[in-house]
Design a protein around this motif. Structure first.
Motif, PDB file in Angstrom:
ATOM      1  N   UNK A 156      -9.830   4.949  -1.503  1.00  0.00           N
ATOM      2  CA  UNK A 156     -10.127   3.570  -1.113  1.00  0.00           C
ATOM      3  C   UNK A 156      -9.222   2.609  -1.878  1.00  0.00           C
ATOM      4  N   UNK A 157      -8.498   1.719  -1.154  1.00  0.00           N
ATOM      5  CA  UNK A 157      -7.626   0.768  -1.856  1.00  0.00           C
ATOM      6  C   UNK A 157      -8.437  -0.357  -2.493  1.00  0.00           C
ATOM      7  N   UNK A 173     -16.338  -3.337   2.205  1.00  0.00           N
ATOM      8  CA  UNK A 173     -15.897  -3.491   3.585  1.00  0.00           C
ATOM      9  C   UNK A 173     -15.209  -2.233   4.095  1.00  0.00           C
ATOM     10  N   UNK A 174     -15.230  -2.066   5.424  1.00  0.00           N
ATOM     11  CA  UNK A 174     -14.441  -1.053   6.095  1.00  0.00           C
ATOM     12  C   UNK A 174     -13.976  -1.604   7.431  1.00  0.00           C
ATOM     13  N   UNK A 175     -12.782  -1.243   7.864  1.00  0.00           N
ATOM     14  CA  UNK A 175     -12.269  -1.691   9.154  1.00  0.00           C
ATOM     15  C   UNK A 175     -11.547  -0.534   9.833  1.00  0.00           C
ATOM     16  N   UNK A 176     -11.636  -0.496  11.155  1.00  0.00           N
ATOM     17  CA  UNK A 176     -10.859   0.474  11.919  1.00  0.00           C
ATOM     18  C   UNK A 176     -10.459  -0.155  13.245  1.00  0.00           C
ATOM     19  N   UNK A 177      -9.312   0.260  13.770  1.00  0.00           N
ATOM     20  CA  UNK A 177      -8.786  -0.281  15.026  1.00  0.00           C
ATOM     21  C   UNK A 177      -8.185   0.844  15.854  1.00  0.00           C
ATOM     22  N   UNK A 178      -8.386   0.755  17.160  1.00  0.00           N
ATOM     23  CA  UNK A 178      -7.806   1.727  18.090  1.00  0.00           C
ATOM     24  C   UNK A 178      -7.454   1.022  19.402  1.00  0.00           C
ATOM     25  N   UNK A 179      -6.530   1.621  20.136  1.00  0.00           N
ATOM     26  CA  UNK A 179      -6.259   1.150  21.490  1.00  0.00           C
ATOM     27  C   UNK A 179      -7.476   1.455  22.351  1.00  0.00           C
ATOM     28  N   UNK A 226     -15.604   6.443   0.993  1.00  0.00           N
ATOM     29  CA  UNK A 226     -15.080   7.813   0.928  1.00  0.00           C
ATOM     30  C   UNK A 226     -14.306   8.206   2.180  1.00  0.00           C
ATOM     31  N   UNK A 227     -14.322   7.375   3.214  1.00  0.00           N
ATOM     32  CA  UNK A 227     -13.606   7.715   4.431  1.00  0.00           C
ATOM     33  C   UNK A 227     -14.076   9.033   5.017  1.00  0.00           C
ATOM     34  N   UNK A 283     -12.742  -9.652  -4.819  1.00  0.00           N
ATOM     35  CA  UNK A 283     -12.217  -9.391  -3.475  1.00  0.00           C
ATOM     36  C   UNK A 283     -12.459  -7.935  -3.103  1.00  0.00           C
ATOM     37  N   UNK A 284     -12.872  -7.737  -1.883  1.00  0.00           N
ATOM     38  CA  UNK A 284     -12.972  -6.410  -1.282  1.00  0.00           C
ATOM     39  C   UNK A 284     -12.092  -6.424  -0.041  1.00  0.00           C
ATOM     40  N   UNK A 285     -11.397  -5.318   0.221  1.00  0.00           N
ATOM     41  CA  UNK A 285     -10.589  -5.275   1.438  1.00  0.00           C
ATOM     42  C   UNK A 285     -10.507  -3.857   1.971  1.00  0.00           C
TER      43      UNK A 285
END
Length: 203
Positions: free
Chosen positions: A47-48, A79-85, A131-132, A58-60
């Motif tokens: 986790x970065x 926080x967690x983020x994910x993106x897909x087409x 932990x992804x 800050x959390x990112x």
């Protein structure tokens, strides 16, 4: 806890800008520091986080797919983020090993139409957990329904995460935030050569 909205920055890639420089630019703007004052590190789980300036509240989280980089930035809450087409071709067998029994039943009910939205929620939650995909995704079931939801509750053994969905052009993005409170999402698109353009999509 601050009531400052979670910022979702959507940055176009493939225009000569490196992903690293785009992420650093977003974080510098949020923190208000110079580039040489910013150090990014990773936990042993991958986790970065911001190592310097010390004391930065800050959390990112970040995610990238073809043509798009998504960066979620906030304070205090993980926080967690994910993106897909959104309309990518998927093989349901490739996802079945990540599904709980309830999710497999939902797949039979809804078919493939909701699987991309389900997957970005799943990854966003696992990133917020910290932990992804090192965690067993089957232990964090998320809704598979086809309808886009502003807030979805995902819980396991008393730990609650709220998930916010966003559709932008042909992308589906999900932001997960630890805790049982809803959160405001300030969504911004960064054109390739200009400053970020603020969009009031989901605030």
């Amino acid at each position: 806890m601050s009531d400052r909205p979670v910022e979702l920055h959507l940055l176009r890639t493939g225009s000569g800008h490196s992903k690293n420089s785009l992420v650093r630019s977003v974080l510098r703007e949020h923190i208000g520091c110079a580039d040489n004052e910013l150090t990014l590190l990773r936990t042993t789980a991958g986790r970065p986080y911001v190592g310097r300036p010390t004391g930065a509240r800050i959390e990112f989280s970040l995610s990238h797919c073809t043509g798009l980089l998504a960066v979620a930035v906030g304070e205090s809450r993980r926080l967690g983020v994910d993106a897909e087409i959104l309309h990518r071709r998927v093989n349901p067998e490739a996802f079945s090993r990540f599904m709980s029994e309830k999710e497999r039943a939902d797949l039979q009910r809804y078919g493939l139409d909701g699987i991309v939205g389900w997957w970005v929620r799943k990854e966003a939650v696992l990133k917020a957990v910290g932990v992804g995909l090192r965690a067993d995704p089957r232990h964090w079931p998320v809704p598979l329904g086809t309808a886009r939801s502003r807030h979805t509750t995902v819980s396991r053994t008393g730990v609650v995460h709220r998930v916010h969905d966003v559709d932008v052009e042909h992308y589906r993005v999900a932001v997960a935030c630890a805790g049982d409170r809803n959160f405001f999402l300030d969504t911004r698109i960064h054109p390739a050569t200009t400053r970020p353009c603020r969009l009031n999509l989901d605030t």
